[in-house]
Design an enzyme around this catalytic site. Sequence first.
Site, mmCIF file in Angstrom:
data_model
loop_
_atom_site.group_PDB
_atom_site.id
_atom_site.type_symbol
_atom_site.label_atom_id
_atom_site.label_comp_id
_atom_site.label_asym_id
_atom_site.label_seq_id
_atom_site.Cartn_x
_atom_site.Cartn_y
_atom_site.Cartn_z
ATOM 1 N N SER A 178 0.714 -1.179 -0.066
ATOM 2 C CA SER A 178 -0.015 -0.030 -0.059
ATOM 3 C C SER A 178 0.858 1.220 0.106
ATOM 4 O O SER A 178 1.668 1.695 -0.925
ATOM 5 C CB SER A 178 -1.054 -0.126 1.263
ATOM 6 O OG SER A 178 -2.003 0.834 0.767
ATOM 7 N N ASP A 281 -10.170 -4.452 -4.770
ATOM 8 C CA ASP A 281 -9.369 -3.391 -4.223
ATOM 9 C C ASP A 281 -9.827 -2.012 -4.783
ATOM 10 O O ASP A 281 -9.839 -1.961 -6.065
ATOM 11 C CB ASP A 281 -7.884 -3.501 -4.170
ATOM 12 C CG ASP A 281 -7.017 -2.615 -3.258
ATOM 13 O OD1 ASP A 281 -7.907 -1.473 -3.036
ATOM 14 O OD2 ASP A 281 -6.010 -3.110 -2.892
ATOM 15 N N HIS A 311 -8.240 -5.101 -0.441
ATOM 16 C CA HIS A 311 -7.147 -4.576 -0.060
ATOM 17 C C HIS A 311 -6.257 -5.148 1.083
ATOM 18 O O HIS A 311 -6.706 -5.481 2.097
ATOM 19 C CB HIS A 311 -7.245 -3.082 0.187
ATOM 20 C CG HIS A 311 -5.836 -2.338 0.370
ATOM 21 N ND1 HIS A 311 -5.264 -1.915 -0.579
ATOM 22 C CD2 HIS A 311 -5.217 -1.795 1.454
ATOM 23 C CE1 HIS A 311 -3.958 -1.498 -0.228
ATOM 24 N NE2 HIS A 311 -4.227 -1.047 1.241
#
Length: 339
Positions: A178, A281, A311
Amino acid sequence: MSDTAIPEAPAAVSASATATEPYEVDECRGVLRVYSDGSIVRSTKPSFEVPVEDDGSVLWKDAVFDPERNLQLRLYKPATATSSKKLPIFYYIHGGGFCIGSRAWPNCQNYCFKLAKGLEAVIISPDYRLAPENRLPAAIEDGFMAVKWLQAQAVADKPDTWLTDVADFGSVIISGDSAGGNISHNLAVKLGAGSPELAPVRVNGYVLLAPFFGGTVLTKSEAEGPTAAFLNWELIDRFWRLSVPAGETTDHPLINPFGPLSPNLETADLDPILVVCGGSDLLKDRAEEYAKKLKGWGKKVEYEEFEGQQHGFFTINPNSESSKKLMGIIKQFITEYSA
């Protein structure tokens, strides 16, 4: 001008009229709270309350990589590692929207245990300064410092033999989850192919796990993603508001790789990149566009999408079939591009 004095209001009335208690304006996963007076409260508890699964098969320790800011990284290696076989080095830079997260959070530590065993590698998991106290580019700068620390170990007269006895400095992969994926991208651009300024350390490639990119124009997955998603748009927007450089937008070059002010990646000389994202996601469209554009420009880029996955699926459920498949894909990537 009149000489008549204006009488002051009684003290009690003045205080009640002007005093207001600070109120919460932003909150992130229960661990970061920002108040109207600018004060910030961080909880010492992680947002993921899971037990640490340390069975002794992986050894680990902490080291300071930036003494000035007391920034630390966590090192991992298989307990079976010996100096007779050098192991590849794999950086795992944690996520958290640039605002939360730590190398010491149990979900991060558990995934690093998995990586050390699954990849048969030395894992390096650095912390970095967090927003809003430290807005971008602070996190990118700290990621670079964490890699320069490795170079210092490689050339030191008295290095940490816990690391140097087993680590192959010519076989390094930089990975991030991320926000960490965003840091990894920016390091790839900064260091360039072959990472010459890190010699004798050699970065062979980058693994971007659901990279946290943004832009002022929303993608379809951002605009239409479910509000119940683990990383929904409201939270994405909040992370960006708290972390973008002061006075900037999400088209900033550190945030949007293809923004109006971003460097031309078509001419950039980059090491191989593996991009991974879950099919559910909200960051999927940006990750897919990133991979497709770079590949179209002749870069060595692979894109893996996991249908139906949210995610961070690989850390939330590291024992799932998708997570196991991803581990195999990463291992193959390391093998393919090892020096």
